[in-house]
Write an enzyme that holds these catalytic residues in place. Structure first.
Site, PDB file in Angstrom:
ATOM      1  N   GLY A 102       0.747  -1.114   0.122  1.00 47.06           N
ATOM      2  CA  GLY A 102      -0.056   0.101  -0.071  1.00 47.06           C
ATOM      3  C   GLY A 102       0.844   1.338  -0.128  1.00 47.06           C
ATOM      4  N   GLU A 105       1.479   1.639  -3.416  1.00 45.16           N
ATOM      5  CA  GLU A 105       0.375   2.154  -4.175  1.00 45.16           C
ATOM      6  C   GLU A 105       0.090   3.418  -4.011  1.00 45.16           C
ATOM      7  OE1 GLU A 105      -1.603  -1.442  -2.345  1.00 45.16           O
ATOM      8  OE2 GLU A 105      -2.320  -1.557  -4.413  1.00 45.16           O
ATOM      9  N   GLU A 125       2.606  -8.011  -1.566  1.00 44.87           N
ATOM     10  CA  GLU A 125       1.324  -8.753  -0.771  1.00 44.87           C
ATOM     11  C   GLU A 125       1.395  -9.952  -1.056  1.00 44.87           C
ATOM     12  OE1 GLU A 125       1.602  -5.831  -2.586  1.00 44.87           O
ATOM     13  OE2 GLU A 125       0.475  -4.415  -1.673  1.00 44.87           O
TER      14      GLU A 125
HETATM   15  N1  3HC Z   1       1.778  -3.590   9.253  1.00 43.71           N
HETATM   16  C1  3HC Z   1       1.774  -3.564  10.697  1.00 43.71           C
HETATM   17  N2  3HC Z   1       3.122  -3.707  11.063  1.00 43.71           N
HETATM   18  C2  3HC Z   1       4.297  -3.794  10.329  1.00 43.71           C
HETATM   19  C3  3HC Z   1       4.228  -3.548   9.034  1.00 43.71           C
HETATM   20  C4  3HC Z   1       2.618  -3.499   8.338  1.00 43.71           C
HETATM   21  N3  3HC Z   1       2.812  -3.465   6.872  1.00 43.71           N
HETATM   22  N4  3HC Z   1       5.473  -3.672   8.397  1.00 43.71           N
HETATM   23  C5  3HC Z   1       6.045  -3.962   9.484  1.00 43.71           C
HETATM   24  N5  3HC Z   1       5.393  -3.883  10.869  1.00 43.71           N
HETATM   25  C6  3HC Z   1       5.922  -4.061  12.019  1.00 43.71           C
HETATM   26  C7  3HC Z   1       6.525  -5.203  12.213  1.00 43.71           C
HETATM   27  O1  3HC Z   1       5.817  -6.202  12.813  1.00 43.71           O
HETATM   28  C8  3HC Z   1       7.848  -4.917  13.292  1.00 43.71           C
HETATM   29  O2  3HC Z   1       7.088  -4.845  14.469  1.00 43.71           O
HETATM   30  P1  3HC Z   1       7.691  -5.225  15.934  1.00 43.71           P
HETATM   31  O3  3HC Z   1       8.937  -4.251  16.023  1.00 43.71           O
HETATM   32  O4  3HC Z   1       6.732  -4.767  16.887  1.00 43.71           O
HETATM   33  O5  3HC Z   1       8.224  -6.733  15.887  1.00 43.71           O
HETATM   34  C9  3HC Z   1       7.907  -3.440  13.043  1.00 43.71           C
HETATM   35  O6  3HC Z   1       6.921  -2.805  12.178  1.00 43.71           O
HETATM   36  C10 3HC Z   1       9.315  -3.381  12.411  1.00 43.71           C
HETATM   37  O7  3HC Z   1       9.460  -4.259  11.090  1.00 43.71           O
HETATM   38  P2  3HC Z   1      10.510  -5.100  10.667  1.00 43.71           P
HETATM   39  O8  3HC Z   1      11.071  -5.763  11.983  1.00 43.71           O
HETATM   40  O9  3HC Z   1      10.143  -6.049   9.595  1.00 43.71           O
HETATM   41  O10 3HC Z   1      11.606  -4.011  10.382  1.00 43.71           O
HETATM   42  P3  3HC Z   1      12.722  -4.066   9.153  1.00 43.71           P
HETATM   43  O11 3HC Z   1      13.263  -2.766   9.458  1.00 43.71           O
HETATM   44  O12 3HC Z   1      13.456  -5.066   9.296  1.00 43.71           O
HETATM   45  O13 3HC Z   1      11.969  -4.168   7.969  1.00 43.71           O
HETATM   46  C11 3HC Z   1       9.861  -3.443   6.356  1.00 43.71           C
HETATM   47  C12 3HC Z   1      10.977  -3.251   7.544  1.00 43.71           C
HETATM   48  C13 3HC Z   1      10.970  -3.850   5.212  1.00 43.71           C
HETATM   49  C14 3HC Z   1       9.200  -2.622   5.908  1.00 43.71           C
HETATM   50  C15 3HC Z   1       9.360  -4.764   6.662  1.00 43.71           C
HETATM   51  O14 3HC Z   1       8.632  -4.763   8.006  1.00 43.71           O
HETATM   52  C16 3HC Z   1       8.304  -5.432   5.838  1.00 43.71           C
HETATM   53  O15 3HC Z   1       8.566  -5.951   4.638  1.00 43.71           O
HETATM   54  N6  3HC Z   1       7.058  -5.101   6.073  1.00 43.71           N
HETATM   55  C17 3HC Z   1       5.921  -5.529   5.297  1.00 43.71           C
HETATM   56  C18 3HC Z   1       5.808  -4.899   4.050  1.00 43.71           C
HETATM   57  C19 3HC Z   1       4.460  -5.253   3.138  1.00 43.71           C
HETATM   58  O16 3HC Z   1       4.278  -6.524   3.240  1.00 43.71           O
HETATM   59  N7  3HC Z   1       3.616  -4.533   2.767  1.00 43.71           N
HETATM   60  C20 3HC Z   1       2.456  -5.063   2.421  1.00 43.71           C
HETATM   61  C21 3HC Z   1       1.281  -4.770   3.497  1.00 43.71           C
HETATM   62  S1  3HC Z   1      -0.319  -5.642   2.750  1.00 43.71           S
HETATM   63  C22 3HC Z   1      -0.822  -4.218   1.891  1.00 43.71           C
HETATM   64  O17 3HC Z   1      -0.138  -3.254   1.745  1.00 43.71           O
HETATM   65  C23 3HC Z   1      -2.005  -4.339   1.064  1.00 43.71           C
HETATM   66  C24 3HC Z   1      -2.464  -3.210  -0.050  1.00 43.71           C
HETATM   67  O18 3HC Z   1      -2.076  -3.630  -1.045  1.00 43.71           O
HETATM   68  C25 3HC Z   1      -3.878  -2.895   0.426  1.00 43.71           C
END
Ligand code: 3HC
Ligand code: NAI
Length: 682
Positions: A102, A105, A125
């Site tokens: 997102g 996006e 995603e």
């Molecule tokens: N939502 C909620 N919490 C999230 C999150 C998210 N999208 N992304 C990260 N967090 C949280 C983690 O759970 C973690 O929490 P904690 O410290 O309590 O354990 C904290 O944020 C830090 O995350 P990381 O330990 O993973 O930190 P890094 O610095 O190693 O990595 C990152 C950062 C690359 C942004 C990694 O967190 C990541 O890949 N996040 C997910 C990205 C993702 O998948 N985004 C798509 C979401 S789905 C979406 O967007 C649907 C849309 O299309 C409608």
């Protein structure tokens, strides 16, 4: 303005800064801040263009995953996006860190995207069992075309800024550390040149050439059948991208929504989202004080340059940490170092490393004979033969050699770490670092906390895991720790079941269809039946096959016959050996069984062992067991791992199934089943 968003106007450029730690996820607070900020700038005549930027370590990292499945609150994401995209003032997304899901996006509804070179953008995603549900499947193809969009969205890998620029995913690079200034300058130029509003949704040039070509999608699914097997998301992603080529934008968005909703309510996505947080939980140890300082680890010693020692060494070289590698003989040392070099050269041959990088990494190894060479390293990892006598001898000697405060780690798979530690005068410095083979590839690291391991040493091990890009799971001392222990009953069950009627191919197919890469018998044939049975004096099924010269794929076949291309077929000889063995053991053939019954027979005992591991406090939490099985044994991630899967099956059913097999369920499992509880929910 909410606390999450801050606005200011500098010479006609409105700057909206989003600050919602840790990763600026699109929570209700962030959506509100965007909504308010953009409305405010729209109403402010002094603002001619807008820069959207984030505070902290990253641009928006995506939707707030923890909000999925909860009642929607506050402004809807798509409505907020529409305000941005349909607005009359050009918007520049200024990206640092990662603009993912997102988050990217959001950048795509801005009219321009500028990023620092260290930034990454993408739509990951798929890893959550989802598709980009805020326009990503409709907008990205309009920038990169259909084939590239298929790869980018079903693959999900973040794209580094430079590559993103060449693909058109961003429009410009900012100077590292000067994002804000460069984005403002970019916005000024846009205004000076007439304030053009480039809306990705209006572009047709990249999708038009693919219209009416449904075979692209069928071919793509066929080509990737292996990688996509068992997952739901890639199939819906491909459908959504087809919609981008075939339908007008608004209809494409509606189709994307429909396909997104279908995934959001699927068990596969629930499992993958659970897994996302499970991986991150592993590093949290409740009784480890948060402020425990990690010890510095600037140099490492590895003892044993065999299968594991070599792979372990590579992890540290990859992280730029020098390694002193110690062996018993020059020949073993040369062989070990040679294998490491060959591995790197193979990577370089595939274009994933330069020749210079190979030399840089190799230059970090100091190969030496004798443990004395380890007198000055911060961390020693022992990976010698799996024998208590040898390990104690090594640790006893190390105790006299290693500098005070050095961490002494063992890679033992099954041995009692506390006994190994007892060979030293400093058991507080001893810890288990259990890597999985191949150690340079497998992401799991079981950190084994001995009875006397100090907090500082544990905290350091957790930090090291992050440094070398492993996913840690903390285990107490116990036979086989977590992954090897909980998975062992699967092999026992397979060996017993094959005597009762189901054939090796029935059993393998049931597990393959469940989602494992291969079943236990195909796996035994691959590894070699002689290797698996080694050390046992009892008569075994493997042993009977070995006696006939059947060692597996490498010689005469094993449970299967193999043609010259190593394609397996059912083996009449193996079938006879199995029948004879069953007869000798007095096991009656009860005929074939359903795939469901086979899966239950092999995997309920894994769940049961998992419950014991929890009960005994060997694992901290059920999700650690799931992470260990998924990363250590390729348990299919879309089932969530054994404990999450057991919850989806229903614990009373698992209890009943185990009893029907004559297996006494663990008390924890019985209690949870009786109380209507679960391992992984709440
Ligand atoms: N939502 C909620 N919490 C999230 C999150 C998210 N999208 N992304 C990260 N967090 C949280 C983690 O759970 C973690 O929490 P904690 O410290 O309590 O354990 C904290 O944020 C830090 O995350 P990381 O330990 O993973 O930190 P890094 O610095 O190693 O990595 C990152 C950062 C690359 C942004 C990694 O967190 C990541 O890949 N996040 C997910 C990205 C993702 O998948 N985004 C798509 C979401 S789905 C979406 O967007 C649907 C849309 O299309 C409608
Ligand atoms: P290996 O046999 O490939 O390598 C062991 C190496 O240690 C040999 O090269 C040997 O020469 C060297 N060695 C033995 N004693 C030594 C000493 N006193 N000083 C210096 N070098 C010595 O064995 P492998 O498979 O690498 O296993 C090592 C350890 O890792 C074992 O404890 C094993 O249980 C564990 N392990 C193995 C896994 C695997 O899949 N192979 C997975 C996880 C852990």
């Amino acid at each position: 303005m909410s606390q999450v968003g801050t606005t200011e106007v500098i010479d006609g450029i409105g700057i909206l800064t989003i600050d919602y730690p840790p990763v600026n996820a699109l929570s209700v607070h962030t959506r509100k801040a965007l909504d308010e900020g953009f409305r405010q700038f729209a109403a402010d005549d002094s603002v001619k263009a807008i820069v959207l930027i984030c505070a902290g370590r990253t641009f928006v990292a995506g939707a707030d995953i923890s909000e999925f499945g909860k009642a929607p609150e506050g402004p809807n994401l798509l409505e907020v996006f529409d305000i941005i995209e349909s607005g009359s003032k050009p918007v520049v997304a200024a990206i640092h860190g990662t603009a993912l899901g997102g988050g990217y996006e959001l950048a795509l509804v801005c009219h321009y995207r500028i990023a620092v070179p260290s930034a990454k953008v993408g739509l990951p995603e798929v890893a959550l069992g989802l598709l980009p549900g805020a326009g990503g499947t409709q907008r990205l193809p309009r920038i990169v075309g259909i084939p590239a969009a298929l790869d980018l969205i079903t693959g999900g890998a973040p794209v580094p800024a430079k590559k993103a620029l060449s693909l058109g995913m961003i429009d410009a690079l900012a100077e590292e550390g000067k994002l804000r200034d460069d984005a403002i300058a970019f916005a000024r130029t846009v205004v000076a040149e007439g304030g053009q509003l480039l809306r990705v949704r209006d572009r047709q040039d990249k999708v038009e050439p693919y219209r009416g070509q449904s075979e692209i999608y069928a071919d793509y699914l066929k080509k990737n059948a292996r990688a996509f097997r068992g997952f739901k998301a890639p199939f819906n992603i491909v459908k959504a991208i087809e919609a981008a080529a075939e339908l007008p934008f608004d209809q494409g968005i509606a189709r994307e929504r429909e396909l997104f909703q279908e995934l959001l309510t699927s068990t596969e996505s629930a499992a993958q989202r659970y897994y996302f947080f499970a991986e991150r939980e592993g590093a949290k140890v409740p009784d480890l004080p948060k402020d425990t300082a990690a010890l510095p680890v600037k140099s490492v010693g590895v003892i044993g340059a065999g299968t594991m020692g070599g792979g372990i060494t590579m992890n540290f070289l990859n992280a730029g940490i020098p390694v002193t590698l110690v062996e018993m003989s020059q020949a073993a040392l040369d062989r070990g170092v040679g294998v490491i070099r060959k591995n790197y050269e193979n990577t370089a041959a595939k274009g994933r490393m330069t020749a210079e990088q190979v030399e840089q990494r190799m230059a970090l190894i100091t190969p030496l004979l004798g443990l004395e060479a380890l007198n000055n390293v911060d961390l020693v990892i022992e990976a010698v033969f799996e024998e208590m006598g040898i390990k104690k001898d090594v640790f006893g000697k190390l105790d006299g050699i290693a500098k005070p405060g050095a961490i002494l780690a063992s890679n033992t798979s099954f041995l009692d770490l506390d006994e190994i530690a007892s060979a030293t005068s400093r058991p507080a410095s001893v810890i288990g670092l259990h890597f999985f083979s191949p150690a340079n590839v497998m992401r799991l690291l079981e950190i084994v906390r001995g009875a006397k391991t100090s907090d500082a040493v544990l905290a350091t091990a957790l930090k090291i895991a992050k440094t070398i890009a492993k996913v840690p799971v903390v285990s107490r001392v116990g036979p086989g720790f977590i992954a090897n222990r909980v998975m062992a009953p699967r092999s026992y069950a397979a060996s017993a079941l094959v005597l009762e009627g189901p054939t090796p191919q029935d059993i393998d197919k049931a597990l393959f269809d469940y989602g494992f890469a291969m079943g236990p018998f195909a796996m035994s044939d691959l590894v070699g039946l002689d290797v698996i049975g080694r050390g046992s004096n009892e008569r075994t099924l493997n042993g009977d096959l070995v006696k006939l010269g059947r060692l597996g794929q490498k010689q005469n076949g094993g449970f299967y016959d193999y043609d010259e291309k190593r394609q397996p077929s059912p083996s009449p000889v193996a079938a006879q050996v199995i029948a004879d063995f069953a007869k000798a053991k007095g096991v009656e053939n009860k005929g074939p069984q359903s795939a469901e019954a086979i899966v239950a027979r092999l995997l309920y005992p894994v769940v049961n062992e998992g419950a014991k591991v929890l009960e005994e406090g060997v694992a901290i939490r059920a999700s650690d067991i799931d992470v260990a099985c998924i990363l250590g044994y390729n348990w299919p991630v879309y089932t969530g791992g054994p404990m999450f899967w057991a919850d989806t099956v229903g614990l009373p059913k698992v209890v009943e199934g185990l009893r029907a097999m004559g297996i006494e369920p663990a008390k924890l499992l019985v209690d949870k089943a009786a109380a209507g509880g679960s391992f992984t929910r709440g």
